[in-house]
Design a protein around this motif. Structure first.
Motif, PDB file in Angstrom:
ATOM      1  N   UNK A   1       0.822  -1.207   0.000  1.00 40.57           N
ATOM      2  CA  UNK A   1       0.000   0.000   0.000  1.00 40.57           C
ATOM      3  C   UNK A   1       0.858   1.261   0.000  1.00 40.57           C
ATOM      4  N   UNK A   2       1.935   1.268   0.786  1.00 39.99           N
ATOM      5  CA  UNK A   2       2.702   2.502   1.002  1.00 39.99           C
ATOM      6  C   UNK A   2       4.065   2.504   0.338  1.00 39.99           C
ATOM      7  N   UNK A   3       4.607   1.318   0.019  1.00 45.63           N
ATOM      8  CA  UNK A   3       5.945   1.237  -0.560  1.00 45.63           C
ATOM      9  C   UNK A   3       7.064   1.370   0.441  1.00 45.63           C
ATOM     10  N   UNK A   4       6.748   1.410   1.736  1.00 47.68           N
ATOM     11  CA  UNK A   4       7.761   1.623   2.767  1.00 47.68           C
ATOM     12  C   UNK A   4       7.958   0.356   3.597  1.00 47.68           C
ATOM     13  N   UNK A   5       9.194   0.093   4.076  1.00 43.24           N
ATOM     14  CA  UNK A   5       9.478  -1.119   4.848  1.00 43.24           C
ATOM     15  C   UNK A   5       9.066  -1.008   6.311  1.00 43.24           C
ATOM     16  N   UNK A   6       8.822  -2.152   6.909  1.00 46.94           N
ATOM     17  CA  UNK A   6       8.426  -2.250   8.315  1.00 46.94           C
ATOM     18  C   UNK A   6       9.493  -3.001   9.101  1.00 46.94           C
ATOM     19  N   UNK A   7       9.961  -2.404  10.181  1.00 44.79           N
ATOM     20  CA  UNK A   7      10.815  -3.095  11.158  1.00 44.79           C
ATOM     21  C   UNK A   7       9.888  -3.714  12.194  1.00 44.79           C
ATOM     22  N   UNK A   8       9.800  -5.050  12.219  1.00 40.70           N
ATOM     23  CA  UNK A   8       8.903  -5.716  13.159  1.00 40.70           C
ATOM     24  C   UNK A   8       9.612  -5.970  14.476  1.00 40.70           C
ATOM     25  N   UNK A   9       8.914  -5.679  15.578  1.00 35.65           N
ATOM     26  CA  UNK A   9       9.426  -5.880  16.927  1.00 35.65           C
ATOM     27  C   UNK A   9       8.379  -6.655  17.723  1.00 35.65           C
TER      28      UNK A   9
END
Length: 428
Positions: free
Chosen positions: A222-230
């Motif tokens: 949707x946004x094209x941005x990465x997610x750092x999962x914690x």
């Protein structure tokens, strides 16, 4: 002015490598979705911090220390200002010694190099930015997996319809917490996302980042941005609910989670407020915590079992016997467990982390005592100290407190970690 940058690196092992997390080795036969390192870097006029998520069941402390030192050499961010957290996917590569599966030293070295590389690349990518943060609850996804029985004991993953079951033995934490960094033109650069649940949905013989990867992929679409999962204080939290008929396993279960968490993220982004003047701070303390020790009588029985030619080397009994013998050797070697507690401030959002696989009640206690508006609690950060159950859980049983290298700290460890984290948060 604040700057932020993100970067992604691949850590998918070759097909044929072992998948850890169970009592016997699972030989990988394919790749469902790639395993990744995702790094976010935040830089102010006087402070630089990095937050890294790794698609791995857990990481060895020495590997994290090596990665942080290498990252500092590459880009100048102080090693002490870098937080590296494993997602706890049970469909990852051989990153650590887990019950019946040994780690692969070559793969561990690869992860450490990729962590350092991702941090350095994220620092290079950093541009002037604003930060926003928000929290909401995602009900119906995760549950406490421990139950109180009529005889007073606690058991893990029992059928709640059994007449011997009274109630769940502990709380869950439904909070979805999202931090967004966007550039000054309004484009999202990347996210830190925090949710509390074991990443044990996918299963099978193919590598997968499990639900954290599905959340990351759906949000990126949707946004094209990465997610750092914690991952949060998920030591006793699972997706399994035998009272629900919604998908909880395999591909459909993973996609359900990913869609739900991405949907909650979009709701958070819709009303998120952003800030340019964002203070950054880091505080950390390494605790020396004693370990529970197997008795001499237990070790004698364990060694006899391990010497038996008739014993299945991957049966539950043999695996835990081996674990206790190895734990005895580990205690003799190191004495006490070094447990790093690291806290960070990014504006009015705080992160409290430790290397333990914390029971949910400890994450909630830290949040309740935190002076910050929004707070992420992060388990399996900067190493692996194993399960951190409550003293009551250790007394009353169940899977998580079973003595082994993956559950070894003394009963008051959780309270000490919470007290230390709260103290650090008060000083940020």
């Amino acid at each position: 002015m604040l700057q932020a940058g993100f970067a992604v690196a691949d850590i998918t092992p070759p097909i044929g490598a072992h998948i850890p997390g169970g009592f016997r080795p699972v030989v990988s036969e394919g790749i469902h979705d790639p395993l990744q390192v995702t790094a976010g870097v935040f830089v102010s006029d006087d402070t630089a911090v990095a937050v890294v998520g790794v698609d791995a069941v857990s990481l060895k402390t020495e590997d994290v220390l090596a990665a942080r030192d290498h990252a500092e050499q590459l880009c100048g961010i102080p090693a002490d200002n870098i937080l590296v957290a494993a997602s706890h996917t049970h469909s990852g590569g051989p990153s650590n010694d887990v019950l019946g599966v040994d780690s692969d030293p070559h793969y561990r070295e690869h992860i450490a190099r990729q962590v350092a590389s991702a941090v350095a690349q994220a620092r290079y990518n950093a541009v002037p930015a604003q930060l926003g943060w928000a929290v909401r609850e995602a009900e119906g996804l995760a549950w406490n997996r421990r139950w109180v029985m009529k005889d007073g004991s606690h058991q893990t993953h029992v059928d709640p319809a059994s007449p011997d079951v009274l109630e769940r033995a502990g709380p869950s934490d439904p909070e979805v917490i999202l931090l967004c960094a966007r550039d000054l033109a309004g484009k999202d650069l990347g996210y830190l996302g925090n949710f509390t649940c074991h990443a044990t949905i996918m299963g099978g013989t193919r590598f997968s980042a499990d639900y954290p990867g599905a959340w990351r992929d759906r949000l990126s679409q949707v946004t094209g941005a990465p997610l750092v999962f914690l991952n949060g204080a998920m030591g006793d939290i699972t997706q399994v609910n035998k009272e629900s008929d919604l998908p909880q396993r395999g591909e459909t279960g993973v996609q359900r989670f990913g869609l739900a968490l991405a949907g909650e993220s979009m709701k958070l982004l819709a009303d998120m407020r952003f800030h340019e003047d964002v203070p950054l701070a880091v505080g950390s303390e390494t605790l020396q915590i004693a370990m529970r020790e197997p008795s001499a009588e237990q070790l004698e029985e364990d060694r006899a079992l391990l010497a038996s030619d008739a014993a299945d080397p991957y049966s539950r009994e043999v695996v835990f016997a081996r674990e206790r013998v190895l734990l005895r050797e580990y205690i003799d070697e190191v004495g006490t467990a070094a447990v790093e507690v690291k806290c960070m401030r990014l504006g009015d959002l705080a992160i409290a982390s430790c290397s333990g696989q914390m029971f949910c009640v400890f994450g909630l206690a830290t949040k309740q005592q935190s002076p910050f508006e929004v707070m992420m609690f992060v388990s399996l950060a900067n190493g692996n100290s194993g399960y951190v159950p409550t003293a009551e859980a250790i007394e009353k049983g169940g899977y998580e407190p079973t003595l082994c290298r993956g559950s070894r700290l003394v009963p008051d460890a959780g309270e000490r970690i919470v007290e230390t984290a709260v103290g650090l948060l008060m000083c940020l």
